[in-house]
Design an enzyme around this catalytic site. Sequence first.
Site, PDB file in Angstrom:
ATOM      1  N   ASP A  15     -37.935  61.710 -17.059  1.00 34.87           N
ATOM      2  CA  ASP A  15     -38.768  61.133 -18.093  1.00 34.87           C
ATOM      3  C   ASP A  15     -39.774  62.217 -18.483  1.00 34.87           C
ATOM      4  O   ASP A  15     -40.043  63.125 -17.690  1.00 34.87           O
ATOM      5  CB  ASP A  15     -39.482  59.900 -17.528  1.00 34.87           C
ATOM      6  CG  ASP A  15     -40.527  59.356 -18.467  1.00 34.87           C
ATOM      7  OD1 ASP A  15     -40.199  59.054 -19.630  1.00 34.87           O
ATOM      8  OD2 ASP A  15     -41.698  59.249 -18.045  1.00 34.87           O
ATOM      9  N   ARG A  16     -40.333  62.149 -19.687  1.00 32.09           N
ATOM     10  CA  ARG A  16     -41.283  63.180 -20.110  1.00 32.09           C
ATOM     11  C   ARG A  16     -42.721  62.848 -19.702  1.00 32.09           C
ATOM     12  O   ARG A  16     -43.320  63.547 -18.901  1.00 32.09           O
ATOM     13  CB  ARG A  16     -41.194  63.383 -21.630  1.00 32.09           C
ATOM     14  CG  ARG A  16     -42.022  64.568 -22.122  1.00 32.09           C
ATOM     15  CD  ARG A  16     -42.060  64.672 -23.624  1.00 32.09           C
ATOM     16  NE  ARG A  16     -43.158  63.878 -24.150  1.00 32.09           N
ATOM     17  CZ  ARG A  16     -43.502  63.827 -25.422  1.00 32.09           C
ATOM     18  NH1 ARG A  16     -42.823  64.501 -26.333  1.00 32.09           N
ATOM     19  NH2 ARG A  16     -44.511  63.083 -25.814  1.00 32.09           N
ATOM     20  N   ASP A  17     -43.273  61.784 -20.289  1.00 32.30           N
ATOM     21  CA  ASP A  17     -44.701  61.489 -20.160  1.00 32.30           C
ATOM     22  C   ASP A  17     -45.032  60.856 -18.817  1.00 32.30           C
ATOM     23  O   ASP A  17     -44.432  59.863 -18.421  1.00 32.30           O
ATOM     24  CB  ASP A  17     -45.143  60.589 -21.311  1.00 32.30           C
ATOM     25  CG  ASP A  17     -44.920  61.250 -22.660  1.00 32.30           C
ATOM     26  OD1 ASP A  17     -45.192  62.462 -22.774  1.00 32.30           O
ATOM     27  OD2 ASP A  17     -44.459  60.564 -23.594  1.00 32.30           O
ATOM     28  N   TYR A  26     -48.727  58.736 -27.431  1.00 37.44           N
ATOM     29  CA  TYR A  26     -48.161  59.065 -28.743  1.00 37.44           C
ATOM     30  C   TYR A  26     -48.397  60.520 -29.133  1.00 37.44           C
ATOM     31  O   TYR A  26     -48.607  60.835 -30.293  1.00 37.44           O
ATOM     32  CB  TYR A  26     -48.694  58.108 -29.818  1.00 37.44           C
ATOM     33  CG  TYR A  26     -48.496  56.653 -29.438  1.00 37.44           C
ATOM     34  CD1 TYR A  26     -47.220  56.117 -29.352  1.00 37.44           C
ATOM     35  CD2 TYR A  26     -49.579  55.848 -29.133  1.00 37.44           C
ATOM     36  CE1 TYR A  26     -47.028  54.792 -28.981  1.00 37.44           C
ATOM     37  CE2 TYR A  26     -49.398  54.521 -28.763  1.00 37.44           C
ATOM     38  CZ  TYR A  26     -48.120  54.000 -28.689  1.00 37.44           C
ATOM     39  OH  TYR A  26     -47.933  52.701 -28.321  1.00 37.44           O
ATOM     40  N   ASN A  58     -38.563  57.925 -24.271  1.00 45.36           N
ATOM     41  CA  ASN A  58     -38.895  57.003 -25.352  1.00 45.36           C
ATOM     42  C   ASN A  58     -40.059  57.601 -26.130  1.00 45.36           C
ATOM     43  O   ASN A  58     -41.077  57.962 -25.533  1.00 45.36           O
ATOM     44  CB  ASN A  58     -39.352  55.651 -24.794  1.00 45.36           C
ATOM     45  CG  ASN A  58     -38.235  54.827 -24.184  1.00 45.36           C
ATOM     46  OD1 ASN A  58     -37.056  55.091 -24.395  1.00 45.36           O
ATOM     47  ND2 ASN A  58     -38.605  53.806 -23.432  1.00 45.36           N
ATOM     48  N   GLN A  59     -39.923  57.699 -27.437  1.00 40.89           N
ATOM     49  CA  GLN A  59     -40.996  58.226 -28.287  1.00 40.89           C
ATOM     50  C   GLN A  59     -41.176  57.312 -29.496  1.00 40.89           C
ATOM     51  O   GLN A  59     -40.843  57.656 -30.629  1.00 40.89           O
ATOM     52  CB  GLN A  59     -40.690  59.671 -28.693  1.00 40.89           C
ATOM     53  CG  GLN A  59     -40.692  60.646 -27.535  1.00 40.89           C
ATOM     54  CD  GLN A  59     -42.048  60.736 -26.842  1.00 40.89           C
ATOM     55  OE1 GLN A  59     -43.087  60.734 -27.491  1.00 40.89           O
ATOM     56  NE2 GLN A  59     -42.039  60.778 -25.516  1.00 40.89           N
ATOM     57  N   SER A  60     -41.743  56.135 -29.230  1.00 35.83           N
ATOM     58  CA  SER A  60     -41.924  55.137 -30.287  1.00 35.83           C
ATOM     59  C   SER A  60     -42.966  55.536 -31.321  1.00 35.83           C
ATOM     60  O   SER A  60     -43.114  54.862 -32.339  1.00 35.83           O
ATOM     61  CB  SER A  60     -42.288  53.783 -29.678  1.00 35.83           C
ATOM     62  OG  SER A  60     -43.547  53.849 -29.028  1.00 35.83           O
ATOM     63  N   CYS A 100     -32.441  48.769 -30.248  1.00 34.75           N
ATOM     64  CA  CYS A 100     -31.493  49.875 -30.091  1.00 34.75           C
ATOM     65  C   CYS A 100     -30.945  49.907 -28.663  1.00 34.75           C
ATOM     66  O   CYS A 100     -31.510  49.314 -27.750  1.00 34.75           O
ATOM     67  CB  CYS A 100     -32.187  51.202 -30.406  1.00 34.75           C
ATOM     68  SG  CYS A 100     -33.431  51.659 -29.181  1.00 34.75           S
TER      69      CYS A 100
END
Length: 183
Positions: A15-17, A26, A58-60, A100
Amino acid sequence: MALAPDRVIRGLLFDRDDTLVIDVPYNADPHRVVPVPGAHRAVERARAAGLLLGVVTNQSAVAKGMATREQVDATNARVDELVGPFDVWCVCPHDAGDGCGCRKPRPGMVLEAAERLGVAPEDLVVVGDIGADVGAALAAGAQAVMVPTPRTRQEEVDAAPTVAATLDEAVALVLAHVDAVLS
């Protein structure tokens, strides 16, 4: 807690963040990317061991109109520069209500990463900080290691099959498993 003793591991997905970099909600500014302590070393150790490496994130912010895909890609490129390089990046730009198949905890990004890396999902371990990361891994047939942060809910930690205190410890668990399987 340990990884499944009978499974070969060929790759690690992160995962990134709050896993690779300190979470800036964000974030679409590459200049605000700061690796978590030990991230570069941990990723370097996994790469040196011959594991395939990827990021599933996830980058909402894109769906919310708070960032463009280009800004997210530039931020990811900075993560790649500071912590990577990674063999594959999979990004879900959707919001929670979009339905999605790629947004964690759904398995879409893990399955895509496996396909792009040329390995079975069962040969991957996903390392993340929340239940959605673990859920995506398990739904795809991969294994998971949770590295909780102060924001991780206790019930997510309790439900995780494998928990490590730090990213470095998570990678060490995977490398010990790889060594044991190869012995």
